[in-house]
Design a protein around this motif. Structure first.
Motif: not given
Length: 500
Positions: A121-138
């Motif tokens: 669960g932690g690894i999946f969530g971290t992958i999601g964080l890495a992918l979605f943070a730049p998108i939402l930030s943009g």
């Protein structure tokens, strides 16, 4: 997709200092999570002033706090499985099948399965964080003061409708936090507000004082109040490895719960308690064909554990990209960034990539550290449950006083912390949650400044708050999350009455 910030983050996270800090945070977080009802917020509240006064850079402090947060999510399962007493709110559903497994002599297997599910669960969530943070930030770069104000309204509406079983008390807690945020210097006019002629309050209530008072001091009083309650610890753990057949059986539950946990974590104002409940009930509907859930089913154990840790990672997405905490714990961490005069938001990824990248990379590393710690050392962590209250409570109080005094060498701050702790204890006895108060306090100044800036731009015309598509969409979403839960609850009651 540009992931350069993440490669830069690994260079930060893999330095010797930050690896040691991450290891210490994971170890301490697991210990804190294992103690019933302590939870990640208290661990972060106690160690935040120590990290700050040690002069650690912002990225190292965030790595430490994130490691404590994730470690506490791992550790919360220990007391749930061995005591039937959740380590924090997110571990409530873990006890549903974990404790029955322990009573069947399978405590070691339950701890191993929950540890492995937490890891995925932690690894999946971290992958999601890495992918979605730049998108939402943009997407958020185009936000102006009006958009940010409406975003804060949406965050409060989400919080009121999703946190806890009593939305009214949640909103009252937010209002208390908003009032506390007005103490001190007016950010626009420069006038002093609600200082009562106390020079120590001229810059407002210190974040560290409020957090430690509300959480650590009130928690110590709660522990003392429940001193006489008898708890039986299951000490025979049995085999400390999971059967391959059980792991295969849990695979679907773990993956589904990880997705649910991350999505729930991204929503401001939710948390592990919501995601674990949703994932458990979803899995029960999908998989409980033999009526084994609640009696020691490994899928009922794996689902909430995977969801908890995915939620912890997902909660960082709105905090880092929008400056909106996804949970009470990330609200404390957002306050920690403000101690370093760093404002989270869409420009953080561009201006301070070492903080965002270092945090995300450290969570990848931290999950492997936690898996390595939790499987072989779980018997050592289980011994924390035997720490007597006569030793635990003084330890919390000493760390609280030292932590607050070390930040600015002020006796006034220590007494203020004690007073806040007493009020927090009374509020908790009245059924209030402390997290909404922290969220209101952290978001209060951001909300006020953006509202006043928006009105200054428009010359006092409130129509600016409805002038853009983003504003309109956020208003609609805020109204939906505020109204829909009450409507659905009323509709369910009406159907129940008709069925009766």
């Amino acid at each position: 997709m540009n992931l350069d910030y993440l490669w830069h983050g690994f260079a930060v996270a893999l330095t010797t200092q930050n690896l040691i800090i991450g290891f210490i945070g994971c170890f301490v977080g697991t210990l804190v999570g294992a103690l019933p009802a302590i939870g990640p917020i208290n661990g972060i509240a106690l160690l935040l002033p120590i990290a700050y006064t040690m002069g650690l850079p912002a990225e190292s402090t965030m790595i430490l706090l994130a490691a404590i947060y994730c470690g506490a999510e791992y550790g919360g399962r220990i007391s749930s499985i061995l005591l039937n007493v959740p380590g924090d709110a997110g571990a409530v559903m873990t006890a549903m099948d974990g404790y029955p497994m322990a009573k069947q002599g399978r405590a070691g297997e339950a701890l191993a399965i929950s540890g492995i599910s937490s890891f995925f669960g932690g690894i999946f969530g971290t992958i999601g964080l890495a992918l979605f943070a730049p998108i939402l930030s943009g997407l958020a770069i185009g936000f102006g003061p009006a958009e940010y104000f409406v975003l804060m309204v949406f965050a409060f509406a989400t919080l009121g409708s999703m946190v806890g079983s009593q939305p009214a008390k949640t909103l009252i807690g937010c209002a208390i936090g908003l009032v506390l945020a007005t103490v001190g210097l007016d950010p626009t006019s420069g006038a002093y507000r609600f200082t009562f002629d106390q020079p120590e309050l001229s810059e407002g209530i210190e974040f560290v004082v409020l957090v430690i008072g509300l959480f650590s001091i009130s928690e110590a009083l709660i522990i003392l109040e429940n001193e006489g309650r008898g708890i039986t610890v299951i000490r025979e753990l049995g085999r400390m490895t999971a059967r391959m057949s059980d792991l295969v059986k849990c695979t679907g539950a773990t993956m589904r719960a990880s997705v649910i946990g991350f999505i729930v974590g991204v929503l401001p104002g939710t948390g592990a308690s919501v995601s674990s409940a949703i994932s458990y009930t979803t899995e029960k509907r999908l998989s409980d064909t033999e009526g084994t859930f609640g009696k020691g089913d490994v899928r009922g154990l794996a689902a909430p554990e995977a969801a908890n840790n995915a939620t912890a990672c997902g909660a960082f997405v709105p905090m880092l990209t929008l400056g909106v905490p996804g949970s009470g714990t990330t609200a404390v961490m957002l306050g920690a960034l403000m101690l370093y005069n760093i404002q989270p938001g869409p420009m953080l990824l561009t201006e301070r990539p070492e903080i965002v990248g270092g945090l995300v990379a450290s969570m990848f590393v931290g999950n492997f550290i936690l898996l390595a710690l939790n499987l072989p050392l779980v018997q050592i962590f289980a011994r924390v449950l035997t720490v007597p209250n006569w030793l635990l409570v003084p330890g919390i109080l000493v760390l609280s006083v030292v932590g607050v005094y070390s930040t600015n060498s002020s006796i006034f701050s220590v007494f203020l912390m004690m007073g806040i702790g007493m009020v927090g204890w009374l509020l908790r006895k009245a059924g209030f949650d402390m997290a909404p108060i922290i969220l209101g306090f952290v978001l209060g100044q951001i909300t006020e400044v953006n509202l006043r800036n928006a009105l200054a731009i428009s010359g006092g015309d409130v129509s600016i708050l409805f002038s853009s598509t983003i504003c309109i969409v956020l208003w609609i979403l805020a109204a939906a999350v505020a109204i829909l839960p009450a409507y659905l609850a009323r509709r369910a009651r009406r159907r129940a009455l008709q069925a009766a």
